[in-house]
Each structure stands twice: as C-alpha cells, then as structure tokens.
Design an enzyme around this catalytic site. Structure first.
Site, PDB file in Angstrom:
ATOM      1  N   LYS A  66       4.545  -1.631   7.108  1.00  0.00           N
ATOM      2  CA  LYS A  66       3.198  -1.078   7.149  1.00  0.00           C
ATOM      3  C   LYS A  66       2.577  -1.396   8.506  1.00  0.00           C
ATOM      4  O   LYS A  66       2.579  -2.545   8.944  1.00  0.00           O
ATOM      5  CB  LYS A  66       2.353  -1.677   6.020  1.00  0.00           C
ATOM      6  CG  LYS A  66       1.087  -0.895   5.712  1.00  0.00           C
ATOM      7  CD  LYS A  66       0.419  -1.394   4.438  1.00  0.00           C
ATOM      8  CE  LYS A  66      -0.802  -0.550   4.101  1.00  0.00           C
ATOM      9  NZ  LYS A  66      -1.469  -0.996   2.862  1.00  0.00           N
ATOM     10  N   GLU A 107      -5.754  -0.954 -13.556  1.00  0.00           N
ATOM     11  CA  GLU A 107      -7.097  -1.203 -14.087  1.00  0.00           C
ATOM     12  C   GLU A 107      -7.135  -1.270 -15.605  1.00  0.00           C
ATOM     13  O   GLU A 107      -7.908  -2.051 -16.181  1.00  0.00           O
ATOM     14  CB  GLU A 107      -8.064  -0.126 -13.585  1.00  0.00           C
ATOM     15  CG  GLU A 107      -8.387  -0.212 -12.113  1.00  0.00           C
ATOM     16  CD  GLU A 107      -7.308   0.386 -11.219  1.00  0.00           C
ATOM     17  OE1 GLU A 107      -7.442   0.272  -9.983  1.00  0.00           O
ATOM     18  OE2 GLU A 107      -6.329   0.961 -11.749  1.00  0.00           O
ATOM     19  N   ARG A 117      -9.815   4.664 -14.955  1.00  0.00           N
ATOM     20  CA  ARG A 117      -8.509   4.495 -15.597  1.00  0.00           C
ATOM     21  C   ARG A 117      -8.572   3.531 -16.776  1.00  0.00           C
ATOM     22  O   ARG A 117      -7.589   3.380 -17.499  1.00  0.00           O
ATOM     23  CB  ARG A 117      -7.489   4.008 -14.561  1.00  0.00           C
ATOM     24  CG  ARG A 117      -7.148   5.041 -13.516  1.00  0.00           C
ATOM     25  CD  ARG A 117      -5.893   4.675 -12.754  1.00  0.00           C
ATOM     26  NE  ARG A 117      -6.127   3.690 -11.727  1.00  0.00           N
ATOM     27  CZ  ARG A 117      -6.063   3.925 -10.425  1.00  0.00           C
ATOM     28  NH1 ARG A 117      -5.769   5.140  -9.987  1.00  0.00           N
ATOM     29  NH2 ARG A 117      -6.269   2.979  -9.539  1.00  0.00           N
TER      30      ARG A 117
END
Length: 606
Positions: free
Chosen positions: A268, A352, A380
C-alpha cells in the site's frame, strides 16, 4: 493497451504513479490504495475490455488508475469536486465503471450476479471482482465467495493482499513452490495435461489419481487454500507489482472457464515513500506537499477527537467502559483510547454487524460497550440493532460519526439515513449535539445515566459559530421570536441562526428552537413555540424519509396546535452528490439564504 509491450507497460506504471501523486496532492483523495493497485489495473486493461467486460471494485478506493486509463485523465483535477469526477466507480460517469462501490465486501456477490445474468442471457463477456484483504474481514465477502466457488460460473476474483489480513506463507520451500506453480510453462502444461487426459481412454481416472497425489503433496508443503476448498482455481500468491506476470496470469485465468481466484501481494502506497511509511495517513488525504508528504493545511480539533478524549475520561472513571471500532480507529478518534486502554479496545475489521452483536453480548454480561462508527457504515448493522440490541433493551452506546453531509466522498458516504434507522429501534435514545460542549455532555449521559441503547450523532469536522451548551433539556430556545418557529438540531443550527438574522433584516421575527434529543421525541417546548408564532419550518440535514419533521407535525396535531403554515426543509428524496458541505447545503436548500427564503414562503411573503 493491448498493443503495449511489457517494457512499455512497465514504463506506463511509472508514469501513472508520478501523475497520480501530483494530481492527488492538488485535489486530495485516496492515495495509498491507488498506488498499490497500479500494476494490477494496468494488467487488467491489457487483457480485458472494461467497456464490455465487467470489472467490479470492492469499496472503490483504488479506482483512480482505472479512471485514468478509461479516458478520464484530463478530468482528474476535478476529482471529488461538485460536478467533477467521483472518488469511487460511478456507472453514470462512464460505461467502464461497471458498478458503484463505496462500501466494502460486496464485490464478489455482485460479480456472481453479473456472471449469472450473462449466462441466462446467453451473452459473452468476462466478469472480474477486485477485492482487498481488508474487505475480507466483512462476512458478506465469504457469502459471495462460497456461492461463487460452487456456481461453476466463469469469473475471476482478484485478491489484493497488502499483508494486513491474510496470513503469509512461511518458509523457503513454500515460496519456491508458489513461484513454480505460477510459471507460464507450468500453467501451459497443466492446461494441456487436463485437455489430453479428458479425451484419452481412461484418462479421466488417471487425471484424478495424479491430481490427488499432487494435491496431497501441495497440502503438505503449502498452506491449505480455503479458496480451493470453496471451488476456485487458486493462482498465487504472486507479486502484485510485476505487471508482466500479472498480465500472463490474467490471460491464463480468462481461459480456465470457471471460478478463479488470483492472489496478489502488494504494498500500500507503493512508489511514494511517505505513503509506504504511513499508509493509513495516506489512505484518505487532503492537499499535500509532494516533496515532504506534509499536509498543506492542518485542521483544528474536530468532533471525533472530542469524542475520543471524553471517552478516555469516562473509561478512567468506570472500568466497564470499552471501545469498539470497525477498522476506523483513527477516523473515529479512538487512537488515544486504544493506546491508554488496550485491554478494553477492540477493532473487529470491516464488520459492523458483528461489532453490534458483539457489543450486545458485552452489554448483556455487564460491560458498557461504546461502538464508534461512521453513519454510512452503521447501515450494515440494521438487523443487529433491532434484534440483538433493541429487543433486550441492552445498554450499548453508538457514537455515530460523520452524521449529515460529509462532502467529497459523496452519495455512498453521506450520513443522512441513520436517523430513520435509529428511530425504528424501540427504546433507543438519540442525541444530536451541536457543539463540543454538548457532545461531552451527551456522551457522559449516554454512558453514565442511560440504561438502554443510546446513539450520539455528530458531523465530520469541527463545530460552527454556535459553541454553547443549551442544557440537559430535550430542546431549547436559542432565539426568541413571534412570527415563525425555525427548528433544527446538530450543527445545522448555525445555518438556521444565520437565517433568523437574515429574516430580522427583512422585518420578520423568527424564534429558533434547537433539539438536543430527537428520540424519544419530546414536543412540549416546540408546541409552546408553535402556539405562539403560528408557523413552523423544520430544517434537517437528512434524507426526507429519515426526517424528524413528520414527528414534529404529528406532535402539533396531537397537541391541538393549529398552525397557519408548516414546512419541511431537508435533503429530499434523492441521493446527494459529492462536493464541499457548503456547496451541497446550497444545492439542497439548506444554506441560510435558502432557509430564510423558505420561511418567507411559509409566512406567505415569498
């Protein structure tokens, strides 16, 4: 793209990185994730036609290179601005964007749906899902993988693994075998061997025996691949920054005619040292100096930071208080809490629903869990809010961050639906502080005084000009008036106060009522104000279907308050695009001038 040589493709990757760093430094945006996906995106465009083949991103943070290659390089200076390029894939923007993607873990499910639609309609195109290992912390990803692997549908899942969620292979033998398995010679031999064995007499039986022996040896020397157990042809792991090899593997995967999972390893922030050293910092950035990596301007204290600081103080007073986040520790202001109380800190990943159910379990056993979550991601948790928390009236505290308009991330990230969702839960208390002082008080009340489920919703960024504390009552009058009642909550109260001042200049006396708590709704003070003024305008930074306004109207009706005029001013029944918060408020009629104009119309003076 298909005519590029390998050397030209490598040179293109270098140019793309340089262009991306320069562009995002001027506009802000998601940088580290895009830098890590340069080679795989170039390889995809070398092998597939994204105008016809379907490339489904997961979350979509890493779609900038795709947008550049798909003809939008000249628009990158408009990234995440009003009427400019969106920061996520957007089909309305280009035929090359197959599906909108702002939330995590759904790409494989969407890809399976597209593949099945292709089969049912007898059409011919490829389907790919590009998913990061972070998104694999969400349970939906595994539901999709399980179905995709057993479907038999030709599709390619590309797992972009930057080493944070997938366990690395261990040892030199494993690494050597992985490299051998991905050599073109081996892949060609494997395909040819399967084809020959399929037509020779007794060949299928021989293939099953040799395949079983190979699988047993591989299982001894390499970690077991759950993806193969699910039904995927597994390729990898492979260097995700080797564009030559990636191109060859994608060509091979396309020929397999079944579910394929290509596991790539990436870094990343690849190619930009500041982003490689601090990928989290450069996940989502504002404008910055390319040479140093430092932000051009630094913001002050925000609601998230105040939330985290206050929670630390409460945890010091009560050892039952603990913090939960769903891969958003820094974003929700919990860095300090995690450092100070590591044993009471829990990051569950992009999950979540799990976080909410886990919080319910903790609350049932006597802890006071505080789940800090972005409003858009709280969606969610709908089933867990109603079933796991609500029915048993468990004392779970939700810090609903990024409530209201969030700006440049646009329609996938605006926190404009949570009021309706939270208000559905019987026994839920919802506070809407308009200042840091009110946030501190609301969090203390939620943790130390409330007994059931509680939510505190607050916006991204800092507080506005109104920085007071109206006290513990459900509502308060911030400005006396006699012609019309303007009612609002949260930081939008600043726009309403400005609107009242504009109306005063036009000879209209507006009373401003600020709601501190919106659920359970207490309309006593509001009814008294409406009885005095005879007109009411409710201004809210939320979707129409999620608004408090209808409850205000019902309270007036039930209280027998006959008003001459009543109106709702909110974001309406639509999704709001990206832009600055001020631009979007103007666009949606929530600027001070627009509120004042609507008030005049309610009074019959418009």
């Amino acid at each position: 793209m298909r005519e590029l040589t390998d050397q030209e493709a490598e040179a293109l990757c270098t140019r793309l990185r340089s262009f991306l760093i320069d562009s995002v430094s001027r506009t802000g945006g998601h940088l580290a994730s895009n830098l890590g996906a340069v080679e795989i995106t170039v390889a995809i465009h070398r092998v597939f036609d994204t105008g016809r083949d379907r490339l489904v991103f997961d979350v979509g943070h890493q779609c900038y290179i795709h947008k550049i290659l798909a003809g939008r390089a000249g628009q990158m200076d408009t990234l995440r601005t009003l009427n400019g390029l969106a920061g996520f894939p957007k089909p309305a923007e280009s035929v090359h964007d197959a599906f909108i993607a702002g939330h995590a873990s759904n790409s494989v499910s969407v890809a399976v749906g597209m593949a099945r639609a292709r089969t049912l309609r007898g059409e011919d195109y490829q389907v790919l899902a590009l998913i990061g290992d972070g998104a694999l912390t969400g349970g939906l990803a595994y539901e999709g993988l399980s179905d995709a692997g057993s479907s038999g549908e030709p599709l390619i899942v590309i797992l972009n693994d930057n080493g944070m969620s997938i366990t690395k292979n261990v040892g030199g033998v494993a690494e050597h075998l992985a490299r051998q398995r991905l050599k073109p010679q081996y892949l060609r031999f494997k395909a040819g061997y399967r084809k020959v064995m399929g037509v020779l007499p007794g060949g299928k039986r021989i293939y099953r025996i040799t395949h079983g022996i190979k699988t047993a040896i591989k299982g001894t020397l390499l970690p077991c691949s759950m993806f193969e157990d699910m039904g995927f042809a597994y390729l990898g792991p492979v260097d995700g920054h080797d564009v030559r090899r990636l191109t060859r593997l994608l060509q091979y995967a396309r020929e397999l005619k079944g579910p394929v999972l290509l596991h790539i390893r990436t870094t990343k922030g690849k190619g930009y040292p500041p982003a490689e050293r601090n990928p989290d910092k450069f996940h989502g950035v504002g404008r910055f100096c390319v040479e140093s990596g430092e932000a051009v301007s630094r913001g002050g204290t925000d609601f998230s930071a105040v939330f985290g600081q206050t929670l630390c103080a409460l945890a010091e007073e009560d050892e039952r208080v603990c913090a939960i986040t769903a891969a958003m520790q820094s974003g929700t202001g919990l860095d300090g809490f995690f450092a100070r109380y590591p044993q009471r800190s829990f990051d569950v990943g992009i999950a979540e629903g799990h976080a909410t159910a886990m919080a319910a379990g903790m609350a049932k056993q006597g802890m006071i869990p505080v789940f800090a979550v972005y409003s858009t991601f709280l969606q969610r948790s709908c089933d867990m809010l109603l079933h796991d928390v609500g029915i048993q009236k468990l004392h779970v505290v939700f810090g609903v961050d990024r409530a209201g308009l969030v700006g440049a991330d646009g329609e996938t990230h605006h926190g404009v639906f949570d009021i309706g969702l939270l208000s559905l839960v019987p026994g839920m208390t919802v506070y809407c502080p308009a200042s840091f002082a009110e946030l501190r008080r609301a969090l203390r009340q939620a943790v130390a005084e409330c007994t059931g489920p509680v939510a505190i919703r607050y916006p991204r960024g800092g507080e506005g000009p109104w920085q007071g504390d109206a006290g513990p009552a459900p509502a308060a009058v911030l400005r006396e008036g006699k012609d019309i009642t303007l009612v609002s909550y949260g930081t939008l109260i600043n726009q309403v106060l400005d609107a009242a001042r504009l109306l005063e200049e036009r000879g209209i006396s507006a009373e401003v009522v600020k709601l501190y708590r919106i659920t359970p709704f207490d309309g006593e003070l509001l009814c008294a104000s409406a009885a005095k003024t005879g007109c009411v305008l409710a201004a809210e930074e939320c979707a129409a279907g999620s608004a408090v306004g209808p409850r205000i109207a019902a309270a007036l009706l039930e209280g027998g308050i006959a008003v001459k005029g009543f109106a709702l001013q909110n974001l309406g029944d639509k999704y709001v695009p990206h832009g600055t918060v001020d631009e979007l408020r103007t666009l949606c009629g929530l600027s001070p001038e627009a509120i004042a104009k609507r008030a005049e119309e309610v009074l019959g003076r418009g």
